[in-house]
Design a protein around this motif. Structure first.
Motif, mmCIF file in Angstrom:
data_model
loop_
_atom_site.group_PDB
_atom_site.id
_atom_site.type_symbol
_atom_site.label_atom_id
_atom_site.label_comp_id
_atom_site.label_asym_id
_atom_site.label_seq_id
_atom_site.Cartn_x
_atom_site.Cartn_y
_atom_site.Cartn_z
ATOM 1 N N ALA A 292 -2.708 -6.725 2.453
ATOM 2 C CA ALA A 292 -4.055 -6.347 2.008
ATOM 3 C C ALA A 292 -4.078 -4.940 1.403
ATOM 4 N N LEU A 293 -3.056 -4.117 1.687
ATOM 5 C CA LEU A 293 -3.001 -2.754 1.149
ATOM 6 C C LEU A 293 -2.352 -2.666 -0.235
ATOM 7 N N LEU A 294 -1.796 -3.777 -0.720
ATOM 8 C CA LEU A 294 -1.203 -3.777 -2.060
ATOM 9 C C LEU A 294 -2.260 -3.393 -3.091
ATOM 10 N N ASN A 295 -1.865 -2.567 -4.031
ATOM 11 C CA ASN A 295 -2.738 -2.123 -5.128
ATOM 12 C C ASN A 295 -3.944 -1.299 -4.672
ATOM 13 N N SER B 123 2.451 -9.722 5.257
ATOM 14 C CA SER B 123 3.053 -8.408 5.020
ATOM 15 C C SER B 123 3.646 -8.321 3.631
ATOM 16 N N ALA B 124 3.586 -7.127 3.083
ATOM 17 C CA ALA B 124 4.285 -6.812 1.839
ATOM 18 C C ALA B 124 5.531 -6.034 2.243
ATOM 19 N N THR C 214 0.799 5.939 9.035
ATOM 20 C CA THR C 214 -0.007 5.215 10.024
ATOM 21 C C THR C 214 -0.289 3.777 9.601
ATOM 22 N N GLN C 215 -0.058 3.455 8.331
ATOM 23 C CA GLN C 215 -0.339 2.123 7.826
ATOM 24 C C GLN C 215 0.926 1.275 7.656
ATOM 25 N N VAL C 216 2.069 1.873 7.871
ATOM 26 C CA VAL C 216 3.342 1.174 7.714
ATOM 27 C C VAL C 216 3.636 0.388 8.993
ATOM 28 N N THR C 217 4.025 -0.872 8.836
ATOM 29 C CA THR C 217 4.323 -1.712 9.997
ATOM 30 C C THR C 217 5.818 -1.916 10.209
ATOM 31 N N GLY C 218 6.602 -1.621 9.216
ATOM 32 C CA GLY C 218 8.054 -1.725 9.320
ATOM 33 C C GLY C 218 8.705 -0.724 8.381
#
Length: 173
Positions: free
Chosen positions: A46-49, A22-23, A56-60
């Motif tokens: 994996a979504l960085l950059n 996670s980022a 919908t892509q946020v996990t926290g």
């Protein structure tokens, strides 16, 4: 019995897989009249950059509001319900929440507060709205007009190792 063993083996195999990295970033918003907010956002590394991501892509995700340094409310992704106003856009290249309040241009933020900024939950409710009129907060289902700032005010995120200062008298960057 064989089916049970196969199922248990599959579960053990999945459990043994490393969790996706996670980022995680933190941010600080400085509104008007002593209103501030601190928060954190987390999403798959994996979504960085990759550019703009959405809710919908946020996990926290969590935000904590303050007035003159005193806590005034809190909201986190764990509190999300089907009735929650929840729209988020985040640029993973610049580490910025796009602002300005255009849904079509992905510059609209609705974090437990709708466009009227009046649906953040009664008694202890807190939310943030970055719309086309202003950036402002909601407390106890009430728009806090006194917190409003220009809708185009930049909202930057920083690594977790950066010491943030949300003191309204000190610029964030």
């Amino acid at each position: 019995m064989l089916n049970k063993l196969v199922a248990l083996s599959a579960i053990a195999l999945v459990a043994a897989q490393p969790a996706a990295a996670s980022a995680r970033f933190q941010f600080c918003w400085i509104g008007a009249n002593g209103y501030t907010m601190e928060g954190q956002i987390e999403f798959p590394e994996a979504l960085l950059n990759t550019g703009i991501i959405n809710e919908t892509q946020v996990t926290g995700f969590r935000i904590q509001g303050f007035r003159d340094g005193l806590p005034i409310g809190f909201w986190s992704l764990e509190m999300l319900t089907p009735e929650t106003s929840w729209e988020l856009h985040f640029d993973t290249r610049s580490l910025m929440f796009p602002t300005g309040g255009s849904r079509s241009q992905q510059t609209y933020q609705e974090w437990n507060a709708n466009g009227e900024v009046n649906d953040c939950g009664a008694e202890g409710g807190f939310g943030f709205n970055g719309g086309n009129w202003a950036q402002d907060v909601c407390i106890d289902n009430t728009w806090i007009e006194a917190s409003s700032i220009d809708p185009f005010t930049p909202l930057q995120a920083y690594g977790m190792d950066v010491r943030l200062n949300c003191d309204p008298s000190i610029p964030v960057s």
